[in-house]
Scaffold this active site. Structure first.
Site, PDB file in Angstrom:
ATOM      1  NE  ARG A   8      -0.665   0.333   5.002  1.00 25.91           N
ATOM      2  CZ  ARG A   8      -0.474   1.507   5.611  1.00 25.91           C
ATOM      3  NH1 ARG A   8      -0.807   2.631   4.996  1.00 25.91           N
ATOM      4  NH2 ARG A   8       0.065   1.559   6.829  1.00 25.91           N
ATOM      5  CE  LYS A 189       1.290  11.443  -1.415  1.00 24.07           C
ATOM      6  NZ  LYS A 189       0.765  12.501  -2.314  1.00 24.07           N
ATOM      7  CG  HIS A 190       6.648   7.581  -4.530  1.00 20.14           C
ATOM      8  ND1 HIS A 190       5.571   7.046  -5.193  1.00 20.14           N
ATOM      9  CD2 HIS A 190       6.561   8.936  -4.665  1.00 20.14           C
ATOM     10  CE1 HIS A 190       4.849   8.035  -5.726  1.00 20.14           C
ATOM     11  NE2 HIS A 190       5.429   9.190  -5.419  1.00 20.14           N
ATOM     12  NE  ARG A 191       6.652   0.543   0.846  1.00 14.11           N
ATOM     13  CZ  ARG A 191       5.378   0.583   0.496  1.00 14.11           C
ATOM     14  NH1 ARG A 191       4.811   1.758   0.215  1.00 14.11           N
ATOM     15  NH2 ARG A 191       4.648  -0.515   0.423  1.00 14.11           N
ATOM     16  CG  LEU A 192      11.353   8.393  -1.511  1.00 11.44           C
ATOM     17  CD1 LEU A 192      11.321   9.555  -2.502  1.00 11.44           C
ATOM     18  CD2 LEU A 192      12.794   7.907  -1.327  1.00 11.44           C
TER      19      LEU A 192
END
Length: 212
Positions: A8, A189-192
């Site tokens: 997710r 977001k985007h695993r950042l």
């Protein structure tokens, strides 16, 4: 099950340096209040306590945070338990709060020291009587033949102390974890993800952003 396909996006918020309190305890209090007030967490004070035994083998369990201030973070347990045995041999422990519904985590590492008898007595006798008796009945982490054996012992003690104060077992009490480091993690977001570490620096704290 294809667990690799489960994912997710994190997008509830972000964390910037200018938002942080100078004190990690103040930052923790700010996040803890939000965790409690959010209403989406069943046990916002639940934390993982990680310890290491004499052979270097780690173990973890969930306990409830029962107090904190600038001096440290407190929890209570049977000191003859697995965690108590570990702490006697290695007082370095790690605490972890997983507030996943808020996309937040807090990690705290430091040294566990025993609370005083006065602190232990005050908290023990503030608990419901049934919980006091349970602490007296259980030899935590030790083998037991069956649930019936444990229940029978518990019920016998309930009757024994029905009209009198339950004595706090000498092996039951609390620890204060004196922190050396904190990490505050906010999903991104985007695993950042946003990660900030507080490290003791003299009488204050040094704050460092960590890469996700």
């Amino acid at each position: 099950m294809d667990l690799q396909a489960m994912r997710r996006e994190y997008g509830l918020g972000s964390l910037h340096r200018e938002q942080l309190f100078a004190s990690p305890v103040e930052q923790f209090e700010h996040w803890m209040k939000h965790a409690i007030d959010s209403g989406v967490l069943t046990d916002p004070t639940a934390m993982t306590v990680a310890t290491v035994n004499a052979e270097g083998v780690p173990s973890q369990r969930i306990v409830l945070l029962k107090g904190y201030n600038e001096q440290g973070f407190c929890f209570y347990t049977n000191k003859n338990s697995h965690k108590g045995d570990d702490i006697r041999g290695n007082s370095q422990v790690s605490l972890h709060f997983a507030w996943l519904a808020l996309e937040r985590q807090v990690s705290i590492a430091g040294k566990a020291v025993e609370l005083s008898d006065e602190e232990n007595d005050a908290y023990f006798h503030s608990r419901p009587k049934e919980s006091q008796v349970a602490a007296l009945a259980s030899q935590q982490s030790r083998p037991v033949d069956s649930r019936d054996v444990l229940e029978s012992h518990y019920q016998a003690l309930l009757k024994e102390y029905a009209d009198t104060e339950v004595p706090r077992p000498r092996h039951w009490g609390g620890y204060r974890v004196i922190p050396d480091t904190f990490e505050f993690w906010q999903g991104g977001k985007h695993r950042l993800h946003d990660r900030y570490q507080y490290t003791r620096d003299g009488d204050g704290w040094r704050i460092t952003r960590l890469q996700p």
